[in-house]
Write a protein that holds these residues in place. Structure first.
Motif, PDB file in Angstrom:
ATOM      1  N   ASN A 255      -8.074 -71.495  23.013  1.00  0.00           N
ATOM      2  CA  ASN A 255      -7.610 -70.635  24.105  1.00  0.00           C
ATOM      3  C   ASN A 255      -7.191 -69.297  23.523  1.00  0.00           C
ATOM      4  OD1 ASN A 255      -7.992 -72.736  25.854  1.00  0.00           O
ATOM      5  ND2 ASN A 255      -5.837 -73.000  26.396  1.00  0.00           N
TER       6      ASN A 255
ATOM      7  N   VAL B 128      -4.233 -72.071  20.266  1.00  0.00           N
ATOM      8  CA  VAL B 128      -3.854 -70.968  21.157  1.00  0.00           C
ATOM      9  C   VAL B 128      -3.605 -69.733  20.309  1.00  0.00           C
ATOM     10  CG1 VAL B 128      -2.245 -70.180  22.935  1.00  0.00           C
ATOM     11  CG2 VAL B 128      -2.777 -72.624  22.738  1.00  0.00           C
TER      12      VAL B 128
ATOM     13  N   LYS C 204     -11.819 -70.819  25.817  1.00  0.00           N
ATOM     14  CA  LYS C 204     -11.384 -70.219  27.068  1.00  0.00           C
ATOM     15  C   LYS C 204     -10.564 -68.976  26.786  1.00  0.00           C
ATOM     16  CE  LYS C 204      -9.110 -71.488  31.455  1.00  0.00           C
ATOM     17  NZ  LYS C 204      -8.436 -72.618  32.181  1.00  0.00           N
TER      18      LYS C 204
ATOM     19  N   GLY D 283      -2.175 -73.200  29.683  1.00  0.00           N
ATOM     20  CA  GLY D 283      -3.194 -73.813  28.835  1.00  0.00           C
ATOM     21  C   GLY D 283      -2.687 -75.032  28.101  1.00  0.00           C
TER      22      GLY D 283
END
Length: 317
Positions: free
Chosen positions: A276, A250, A312, A296
């Motif tokens: 992400n 992330v 994503k 997420g």
């Protein structure tokens, strides 16, 4: 009438005293507010003997054995409270969340040691053993992500799924000097804040002075951590392909401290990883962009079969 005047006078005294305390100790007041909110949300603040040290930690979620164990590891110069936006939300999703203060940080001891990544990794191992958590999902933020990845490599039997947030751990040409993390004046403090967030808020002078006092008190630990991290011994560049666990990466798209290119390097090196990217956020994504980060994280940790591969982008919230 006299009683009312006495009450009014007492309220004035209390308000003046509260104002003076906030003016002198704004960070302490802010900490009490964070801890109160965590307590209201059912998050416990406890201590445990681990590896010969009395480590502080937060714990939340279903009773042990009822929820999926999730250990969250904070970063350089940080502490467990920095996960405050995520702990109750993840506990509400059924995770049993454990958040230790690493050795040298928060309310844990500050012994005369090297504060290397290997040492902090061992502290997490000993914490998990002391808490009787044999295996868990593990998440780490910044330096904590480095610790979490090394733990997954050195002790794969202890890590089920792995999540890192704006993580250190691989080499990149830094756009800052080591002294960034131990500012000596307001100008240096503002530089640090600007590196951490793309939307820095105005900082009153009294709050800046309080922040500098706090940073000065832990500067020697941070300096030792930085020395250990920059000597190259614990870098993971050539070990990343050994990560076998499902992995979520992330990252704040506007991270100036550890750029998005580092996330892409890790993502390419770990074929089963999911990336992400959170738009509008910097290095403090788990705080400033908690809703998409939590979304997420939960999606990844609950996916069956485990999510593997892909990228994503989350819009800014």
């Amino acid at each position: 009438m006299k009683f009312a005047l006495r009450v009014a006078a007492l309220l004035v005294v209390v308000l003046v005293a509260a104002g003076l305390i906030f003016y002198r100790y704004p960070l302490w007041v802010a900490d009490q507010q964070i801890r109160f909110r965590l307590w209201r949300a059912g998050v416990k603040s406890e201590y445990v003997e681990a590896g010969g040290y009395r480590l502080h930690y937060f714990e939340a979620g279903p009773k042990s054995g009822d929820g999926t164990p999730l250990v969250l590891v904070h970063g350089l110069g940080a502490r467990g409270e920095d996960w405050a936006a995520m702990i109750p939300a993840l506990a509400a999703q059924g995770f049993h969340v454990y958040v230790p203060d690493l050795l040298g940080y928060g309310r844990s001891p500050k012994p005369d040691v090297d504060y290397s990544i290997s040492l902090e990794e061992q502290a997490v191992v000993q914490f998990m053993q002391a808490m009787h958590v044999a295996r868990a999902d593990v998440g780490g933020w910044s330096m904590g992500g480095w610790v979490a990845m090394k733990l997954a490599l050195d002790h794969p039997e202890m890590v089920d799924r792995l999540v890192v947030y704006d993580s250190a751990g691989v080499y990149f040409p830094a756009a800052w000097e080591r002294g960034l993390f131990t500012p000596a004046d307001v100008i240096g403090l503002k530089k640090l804040i600007a590196m951490l967030t793309p939307k820095p808020r105005p900082l009153p002078e009294f709050a800046a002075e309080a922040a500098l006092r706090k940073l000065e008190g832990n500067a020697w630990v941070v300096q030792r951590s930085m020395s250990a991290m920059t000597n190259g011994r614990d870098l993971l560049d050539f070990r990343l392909r050994g990560i076998s666990q499902p992995m979520l990466i992330v990252w704040g798209a506007q991270d100036e401290l550890i750029p998005l290119s580092v996330a892409e390097t890790i993502h390419k090196s770990v074929p089963q990883s999911v990336l992400n990217v959170v738009e509008g956020c910097g290095h403090l994504a788990p705080v400033e962009c908690a809703p998409p980060v939590i979304e997420g994280t939960v999606e990844f940790l609950k996916a069956e079969p485990p999510m593997r591969g892909g990228e994503k982008t989350f819009p800014a919230h």
